[in-house]
Design a protein around this motif. Structure first.
Motif, mmCIF file in Angstrom:
data_model
loop_
_atom_site.group_PDB
_atom_site.id
_atom_site.type_symbol
_atom_site.label_atom_id
_atom_site.label_comp_id
_atom_site.label_asym_id
_atom_site.label_seq_id
_atom_site.Cartn_x
_atom_site.Cartn_y
_atom_site.Cartn_z
ATOM 1 N N TYR A 14 58.376 85.072 58.861
ATOM 2 C CA TYR A 14 59.493 85.041 57.903
ATOM 3 C C TYR A 14 59.350 83.818 56.988
ATOM 4 O O TYR A 14 58.703 82.830 57.362
ATOM 5 C CB TYR A 14 60.834 85.021 58.655
ATOM 6 C CG TYR A 14 61.270 86.421 59.077
ATOM 7 C CD1 TYR A 14 61.874 87.275 58.166
ATOM 8 C CD2 TYR A 14 61.056 86.881 60.365
ATOM 9 C CE1 TYR A 14 62.265 88.560 58.524
ATOM 10 C CE2 TYR A 14 61.454 88.174 60.737
ATOM 11 C CZ TYR A 14 62.050 89.003 59.800
ATOM 12 O OH TYR A 14 62.422 90.272 60.158
ATOM 13 N N ASP A 16 61.121 81.425 56.395
ATOM 14 C CA ASP A 16 61.518 80.122 56.958
ATOM 15 C C ASP A 16 60.523 79.618 57.998
ATOM 16 O O ASP A 16 60.742 78.595 58.636
ATOM 17 C CB ASP A 16 62.920 80.219 57.574
ATOM 18 C CG ASP A 16 62.958 81.061 58.849
ATOM 19 O OD1 ASP A 16 61.921 81.654 59.221
ATOM 20 O OD2 ASP A 16 64.024 81.118 59.480
ATOM 21 N N THR A 18 59.475 81.369 60.761
ATOM 22 C CA THR A 18 59.575 82.012 62.082
ATOM 23 C C THR A 18 58.518 83.098 62.222
ATOM 24 O O THR A 18 58.503 84.053 61.445
ATOM 25 C CB THR A 18 60.960 82.668 62.266
ATOM 26 O OG1 THR A 18 61.964 81.711 61.958
ATOM 27 C CG2 THR A 18 61.136 83.169 63.696
ATOM 28 N N PRO A 19 57.635 82.960 63.218
ATOM 29 C CA PRO A 19 56.654 84.032 63.414
ATOM 30 C C PRO A 19 57.336 85.242 64.038
ATOM 31 O O PRO A 19 58.151 85.098 64.947
ATOM 32 C CB PRO A 19 55.642 83.410 64.382
ATOM 33 C CG PRO A 19 56.361 82.323 65.071
ATOM 34 C CD PRO A 19 57.504 81.870 64.198
ATOM 35 N N ALA A 20 57.047 86.451 63.551
ATOM 36 C CA ALA A 20 57.744 87.637 64.060
ATOM 37 C C ALA A 20 56.778 88.711 64.545
ATOM 38 O O ALA A 20 57.067 89.397 65.524
ATOM 39 C CB ALA A 20 58.670 88.198 62.990
ATOM 40 N N PRO A 39 62.507 92.561 74.588
ATOM 41 C CA PRO A 39 63.709 91.725 74.553
ATOM 42 C C PRO A 39 64.175 91.443 73.117
ATOM 43 O O PRO A 39 63.444 91.692 72.162
ATOM 44 C CB PRO A 39 63.255 90.432 75.234
ATOM 45 C CG PRO A 39 61.776 90.392 75.007
ATOM 46 C CD PRO A 39 61.324 91.823 75.039
ATOM 47 N N ASN A 40 65.373 90.901 72.998
ATOM 48 C CA ASN A 40 65.847 90.468 71.686
ATOM 49 C C ASN A 40 64.854 89.481 71.096
ATOM 50 O O ASN A 40 64.332 88.621 71.796
ATOM 51 C CB ASN A 40 67.212 89.767 71.803
ATOM 52 C CG ASN A 40 68.319 90.750 72.101
ATOM 53 O OD1 ASN A 40 68.239 91.917 71.725
ATOM 54 N ND2 ASN A 40 69.347 90.293 72.780
ATOM 55 N N GLY A 41 64.579 89.621 69.828
ATOM 56 C CA GLY A 41 63.662 88.711 69.160
ATOM 57 C C GLY A 41 62.200 89.097 69.308
ATOM 58 O O GLY A 41 61.320 88.384 68.841
ATOM 59 N N ALA A 42 61.933 90.238 69.949
ATOM 60 C CA ALA A 42 60.542 90.651 70.182
ATOM 61 C C ALA A 42 59.820 91.015 68.887
ATOM 62 O O ALA A 42 58.593 90.946 68.810
ATOM 63 C CB ALA A 42 60.505 91.846 71.127
ATOM 64 N N GLY A 43 60.588 91.442 67.878
ATOM 65 C CA GLY A 43 59.966 91.846 66.618
ATOM 66 C C GLY A 43 60.153 93.328 66.296
ATOM 67 O O GLY A 43 59.570 93.838 65.334
ATOM 68 N N LYS A 44 60.999 94.014 67.082
ATOM 69 C CA LYS A 44 61.184 95.458 66.898
ATOM 70 C C LYS A 44 61.710 95.789 65.492
ATOM 71 O O LYS A 44 61.143 96.624 64.789
ATOM 72 C CB LYS A 44 62.157 96.014 67.962
ATOM 73 C CG LYS A 44 61.713 95.749 69.397
ATOM 74 C CD LYS A 44 62.694 96.332 70.418
ATOM 75 C CE LYS A 44 64.088 95.711 70.376
ATOM 76 N NZ LYS A 44 64.132 94.283 70.763
ATOM 77 N N SER A 45 62.793 95.110 65.109
ATOM 78 C CA SER A 45 63.381 95.406 63.793
ATOM 79 C C SER A 45 62.406 95.027 62.680
ATOM 80 O O SER A 45 62.262 95.756 61.690
ATOM 81 C CB SER A 45 64.692 94.638 63.601
ATOM 82 O OG SER A 45 65.636 95.032 64.565
ATOM 83 N N THR A 46 61.744 93.909 62.843
ATOM 84 C CA THR A 46 60.786 93.458 61.825
ATOM 85 C C THR A 46 59.680 94.508 61.642
ATOM 86 O O THR A 46 59.285 94.816 60.513
ATOM 87 C CB THR A 46 60.168 92.108 62.247
ATOM 88 O OG1 THR A 46 61.226 91.182 62.506
ATOM 89 C CG2 THR A 46 59.257 91.555 61.166
HETATM 90 P P1 ADP Z 1 64.176 92.375 67.666
HETATM 91 O O1 ADP Z 1 64.574 93.425 66.691
HETATM 92 O O2 ADP Z 1 63.131 92.807 68.632
HETATM 93 O O3 ADP Z 1 65.345 91.761 68.363
HETATM 94 P P2 ADP Z 1 63.502 90.860 65.281
HETATM 95 O O4 ADP Z 1 62.467 91.658 64.580
HETATM 96 O O5 ADP Z 1 64.893 90.929 64.760
HETATM 97 O O6 ADP Z 1 63.463 91.188 66.842
HETATM 98 O O7 ADP Z 1 63.079 89.328 65.272
HETATM 99 C C1 ADP Z 1 61.769 88.874 65.514
HETATM 100 C C2 ADP Z 1 61.745 87.369 65.290
HETATM 101 O O8 ADP Z 1 61.980 87.103 63.911
HETATM 102 C C3 ADP Z 1 62.821 86.598 66.044
HETATM 103 O O9 ADP Z 1 62.303 85.334 66.401
HETATM 104 C C4 ADP Z 1 63.920 86.448 65.032
HETATM 105 O O10 ADP Z 1 64.719 85.309 65.289
HETATM 106 C C5 ADP Z 1 63.132 86.289 63.736
HETATM 107 N N1 ADP Z 1 63.858 86.774 62.564
HETATM 108 C C6 ADP Z 1 64.420 88.000 62.387
HETATM 109 N N2 ADP Z 1 64.949 88.116 61.153
HETATM 110 C C7 ADP Z 1 64.712 86.932 60.536
HETATM 111 C C8 ADP Z 1 65.001 86.413 59.234
HETATM 112 N N3 ADP Z 1 65.623 87.162 58.311
HETATM 113 N N4 ADP Z 1 64.600 85.172 58.954
HETATM 114 C C9 ADP Z 1 63.960 84.416 59.872
HETATM 115 N N5 ADP Z 1 63.642 84.828 61.104
HETATM 116 C C10 ADP Z 1 64.017 86.077 61.437
#
Ligand code: ADP
Ligand code: MG
Length: 257
Positions: A14, A16, A18-20, A39-46
């Protein structure tokens, strides 16, 4: 035939810092129903956001794409085609619904694709019937239940006739009836489905394959019953073996008195 989705060495950080996603490589065959768990933060949504080019902010130039839909690269030139081919359902239906009536919401996508008049009306009517919302045309989306809102979102995406559907935690906030209704709609869809979810019972019931993601990397990939029965694997990645897999062999009936 090429895979419905091919991801080849996809990494994402991202803005900022944050590695995703960390070098994801996978293929999804056409028509499959695949779970994305972790788990939460795994990168699924990304990962889901990359399927139709909502991420990265600037699409990759020709020759640099790491995501392919139906064999076509999701790059600057292929962005429009990818958005049509992949329907994405956001985690929060309120982020997706923005029209005063259900029918306007469902009509929005197909209208943008050039459908109009009776053909557009028919498309809206048929799609609503498909998600179990026949007759909801004039209802206001913000007055519906969570489960109904989710199905309106699904209708809006289905109305564009995508080849791939990507769902972000579709059952996360539904009551048991809402879950049941959504699951039966998902099960019947004849398109490729990728479902990011914590609903591991649904994974066992609906999916033919599960991919475990953690810290942006693919940890495991295989048949759901096999992966989800692996308790050490589940615990190591913030998951747990669902009940339906723990009680596969019925206990003898307990007798009282
Ligand atoms: P999941 O959907 O599996 O919970 P995400 O894809 O939302 O995981 O997040 C993967 C990583 O990217 C996490 O560390 C999260 O904090 C970070 N992250 C998600 N969205 C953003 C964003 N808009 N900016 C910075 N970091 C992000
Ligand atoms: Mg998420």
């Amino acid at each position: 035939m090429s895979a419905a989705i091919r991801i080849a060495g996809l990494s994402y950080v991202y803005p900022d810092g944050t590695p995703a996603l960390d070098n994801i490589t996978l293929e999804i065959e056409a028509g499959a129903c695949v779970a994305l768990i972790g788990p939460n933060g795994a990168g699924k949504s990304t990962l889901l956001l990359h399927l139709n080019g909502l991420l990265p902010d600037a699409p990759p130039p020709a020759g640099k794409a790491a995501v392919f839909v139906g064999g076509a690269p999701v790059d600057a030139a292929g962005l429009t085609a990818a958005r049509r081919a992949v329907g994405l359902l956001f985690q929060d239906p309120d982020d997706q619904l923005f029209c005063p009536t259900v029918s306007e919401d469902v009509a929005f996508g197909p209208r943008q694709m050039g459908l109009e008049g009776p053909a557009l009306e028919a498309r809206v009517r048929e799609t609503l019937a498909r998600v179990g919302l026949a007759g909801y045309e004039r209802r206001a989306p913000h007055h519906l239940s969570r489960g109904e809102k989710r199905r309106v979102c699904l209708a809006g995406v289905l109305a564009c006739q995508p080849r791939v559907l990507a769902f972000d935690e579709p059952t996360s906030d539904l009551d048991p009836r809402g879950r049941r209704e959504l699951k039966s709609v998902l099960a019947a869809l004849p398109v490729t489905r990728l479902i990011a979810t914590h609903d591991l019972e649904m994974v066992v019931e609906l999916c033919t394959r599960a991919i475990v993601l953690d810290r942006g990397a693919v940890i495991a990939d295989g048949p759901p019953a096999e992966l989800l029965s692996d308790e050490p694997l589940m615990l190591a990645h913030g998951l747990e073996t669902p009940h339906i897999l723990r009680h596969r062999h019925p206990h003898p009936a307990v007798r009282h008195g």
